[in-house]
Scaffold this motif. Structure first.
Motif, PDB file in Angstrom:
ATOM      1  N   SER A   1     168.705  -0.922 110.667  1.00 33.81           N
ATOM      2  CA  SER A   1     167.403  -1.019 111.313  1.00 33.81           C
ATOM      3  C   SER A   1     167.013  -2.643 111.299  1.00 33.81           C
ATOM      4  N   SER A   2     165.932  -3.007 112.262  1.00 30.72           N
ATOM      5  CA  SER A   2     165.921  -4.343 112.187  1.00 30.72           C
ATOM      6  C   SER A   2     165.166  -4.957 111.068  1.00 30.72           C
ATOM      7  N   GLY A   3     165.219  -6.377 110.831  1.00 32.55           N
ATOM      8  CA  GLY A   3     164.671  -6.684 109.644  1.00 32.55           C
ATOM      9  C   GLY A   3     165.100  -8.268 109.565  1.00 32.55           C
ATOM     10  N   VAL A   4     164.775  -9.045 108.321  1.00 29.41           N
ATOM     11  CA  VAL A   4     165.136 -10.155 108.223  1.00 29.41           C
ATOM     12  C   VAL A   4     166.149 -10.214 106.926  1.00 29.41           C
ATOM     13  N   LEU A   5     167.329 -10.859 107.358  1.00 32.64           N
ATOM     14  CA  LEU A   5     168.254 -10.949 106.124  1.00 32.64           C
ATOM     15  C   LEU A   5     168.386 -12.258 105.695  1.00 32.64           C
ATOM     16  N   LYS A   6     168.382 -12.130 104.295  1.00 35.17           N
ATOM     17  CA  LYS A   6     168.291 -13.695 103.453  1.00 35.17           C
ATOM     18  C   LYS A   6     169.454 -13.698 102.806  1.00 35.17           C
ATOM     19  N   VAL A   7     170.508 -14.585 102.973  1.00 33.52           N
ATOM     20  CA  VAL A   7     171.560 -14.898 102.298  1.00 33.52           C
ATOM     21  C   VAL A   7     171.698 -16.110 101.352  1.00 33.52           C
ATOM     22  N   GLY A   8     171.708 -15.933  99.973  1.00 33.80           N
ATOM     23  CA  GLY A   8     171.376 -17.342  99.360  1.00 33.80           C
ATOM     24  C   GLY A   8     170.164 -17.797  99.240  1.00 33.80           C
ATOM     25  N   LYS A   9     169.971 -18.865  99.101  1.00 29.85           N
ATOM     26  CA  LYS A   9     168.653 -19.745  99.263  1.00 29.85           C
ATOM     27  C   LYS A   9     168.011 -20.062 100.499  1.00 29.85           C
ATOM     28  N   ARG A  10     168.975 -20.425 101.671  1.00 31.32           N
ATOM     29  CA  ARG A  10     168.519 -21.263 102.601  1.00 31.32           C
ATOM     30  C   ARG A  10     169.080 -20.402 104.035  1.00 31.32           C
ATOM     31  N   ARG A  11     169.853 -19.342 103.985  1.00 33.47           N
ATOM     32  CA  ARG A  11     170.408 -18.689 105.117  1.00 33.47           C
ATOM     33  C   ARG A  11     169.558 -17.477 105.572  1.00 33.47           C
ATOM     34  N   PHE A  12     169.090 -17.399 106.721  1.00 34.79           N
ATOM     35  CA  PHE A  12     168.103 -16.404 107.247  1.00 34.79           C
ATOM     36  C   PHE A  12     168.722 -15.695 108.462  1.00 34.79           C
ATOM     37  N   LEU A  13     168.627 -14.597 108.842  1.00 31.70           N
ATOM     38  CA  LEU A  13     169.144 -13.992 110.082  1.00 31.70           C
ATOM     39  C   LEU A  13     168.273 -13.046 110.412  1.00 31.70           C
ATOM     40  N   ARG A  14     167.522 -12.871 111.662  1.00 30.59           N
ATOM     41  CA  ARG A  14     166.836 -11.864 112.204  1.00 30.59           C
ATOM     42  C   ARG A  14     167.656 -10.740 112.763  1.00 30.59           C
ATOM     43  N   ILE A  15     167.500  -9.616 112.259  1.00 27.38           N
ATOM     44  CA  ILE A  15     168.376  -8.650 112.855  1.00 27.38           C
ATOM     45  C   ILE A  15     167.495  -7.740 113.983  1.00 27.38           C
ATOM     46  N   ILE A  16     168.102  -7.357 114.860  1.00 27.75           N
ATOM     47  CA  ILE A  16     167.242  -6.705 115.875  1.00 27.75           C
ATOM     48  C   ILE A  16     168.346  -5.346 116.156  1.00 27.75           C
ATOM     49  N   ARG A  17     167.483  -4.361 116.420  1.00 29.01           N
ATOM     50  CA  ARG A  17     167.987  -3.093 116.686  1.00 29.01           C
ATOM     51  C   ARG A  17     168.151  -3.196 118.187  1.00 29.01           C
TER      52      ARG A  17
END
Length: 390
Positions: A374-390
């Protein structure tokens, strides 16, 4: 302050060895009086095409010489790179092909434009003279040094004492590097502290060729973000000069307060006494801004600071997140991290998951077989973000 003292102050900032300072004074004084620039040499084997802040320590010192009006020679060791510099190695380095050398050299030239004034820089390749030398002429160079002198070098001595092999080819490297100084008639050669043996060989060879010996100036090897190992991609403790401003800012903010002042001394022209009067957090933010301004621009550094404060001080999400659209009902978390370039390898993605550094919204992902649905915000490590869109 006299012009001589002004130049000495700039040149000595951050330097470890100056051999010798008296000779440096004499050369500078003569240069100033005769209005004749000195020839400044630094050699680079084109084997590391991605420059990081550790590489820029030497490049910034070269830029300082440029600004003082001296003639800077950026020597690309395309011939000696085929041998491989043995410095700090316990085994013979892999020899590069001519195609690899030229490819790396071109990448170097593209990146150093961010630091050096390319219009005033003299870029030379040592194949220009070595490829034209007869084998007998190269063999004659070996008469200018001895095996005992070579074995006095720390890394050779260590390997010899422990019974490890040392190739005769490796003995040639310092001699050829020293001959570069003869061909350029260098007044000063710069290098890292690990290069001092090679630089001193250049001094001796110049004497043998009836030239005035170059002054040797060494700069320290910059420790990486861990504050222990020298900055290197291999140790994953580096800040690349081509990285995104937000990534650079976050990395620099992870520095220890003790390391921060060394970075200021070697990577900026800031007044160190003024910096010491600042609160450590503000000083570190200024450091990040100054470095990003140099390799990007002032606007990017301001935006990176605002983004850092928003995410880490106010705990808000960044506005300019990369977006990723799910095209399947289920997508494996490792595949998603790799496909969105949030990690350089599957091993790095798995390591981040195992260390608890991956979150989907507020849920920590600790299973590499987890699937995103599903959609959401993925955070990888301290500084990397990704907005996931379904």
């Amino acid at each position: 302050m006299t012009e001589l003292d002004r130049q000495l102050q700039i040149i000595k900032r951050g330097a470890v060895d100056i051999i010798s300072e008296e000779e440096l004074r004499n050369k500078l004084n003569k240069s100033i009086q005769n209005k004749q620039p000195l020839k400044i040499k630094a050699g680079f084997d084109p084997t590391a095409p991605d420059l990081h802040l550790g590489h820029t320590v030497l490049l910034r010192k070269l830029r300082a010489f440029q600004k003082l009006g001296h003639e800077v020679y950026f020597l690309i060791g395309d011939f000696t790179a085929r041998i491989g510099d043995p410095t700090g190695r316990s085994v013979l380095r892999k020899q590069l092909t001519s195609e690899e050398v030229l490819q790396y050299a071109q990448t170097y030239k593209e990146q150093i434009c961010k630091i050096l004034d390319i219009t005033k820089l003299k870029i030379v390749f040592n194949s220009d003279w070595f490829d034209k030398m007869a084998s007998m002429d190269i063999f004659r160079l070996t008469a200018h040094t001895t095996v005992s002198q070579m074995l006095a070098r720390a890394d050779f001595k260590k390997r010899y004492s422990s019974g490890e092999d040392i190739s005769l080819l490796e003995f040639m490297y310092p001699i050829l590097q020293g001959y570069d100084s003869v061909k350029l008639e260098a007044d000063i050669e710069l290098g890292g502290t690990d290069q001092i043996f090679n630089l001193l060989v250049g001094r001796e060879l110049q004497k043998d060729f009836n030239q005035e010996s170059q002054v040797v100036i060494t700069m320290p090897l910059l420790e990486g973000l861990d504050g222990v190992q020298k900055m290197s991609k291999s140790y994953n403790n580096y800040v690349g000069i081509n990285e995104l401003p937000q990534e650079m800012f976050g990395k620099i903010m992870s520095l220890s307060d003790n390391m921060m002042m060394k970075y200021y001394e070697l990577l900026t022209d800031s007044d160190l006494e003024e910096i010491k009067s600042l609160h450590p957090k503000e000083a570190k933010m200024r450091l990040a801004e100054e470095i990003i301004s140099e390799f990007h621009n002032r606007e990017a550094s301001i935006a990176a600071r605002e983004g850092f404060e928003k995410v880490f001080s106010r705990k808000e999400l960044p506005e300019d997140m990369q977006e990723y659209k799910l095209t399947q009902d289920k997508t494996n978390i490792v595949d998603l991290i790799i496909n969105s370039s949030l990690a350089e390898s599957r091993n790095e993605a798995r390591r981040l998951i195992k260390q608890g550094g991956v979150y989907l919204d507020t849920q920590r992902i600790d299973d590499e077989n987890f699937c995103v649905e599903s959609s959401g915000v993925l955070k990888v490590g301290k500084r990397r973000f990704l907005r996931i869109i379904r």
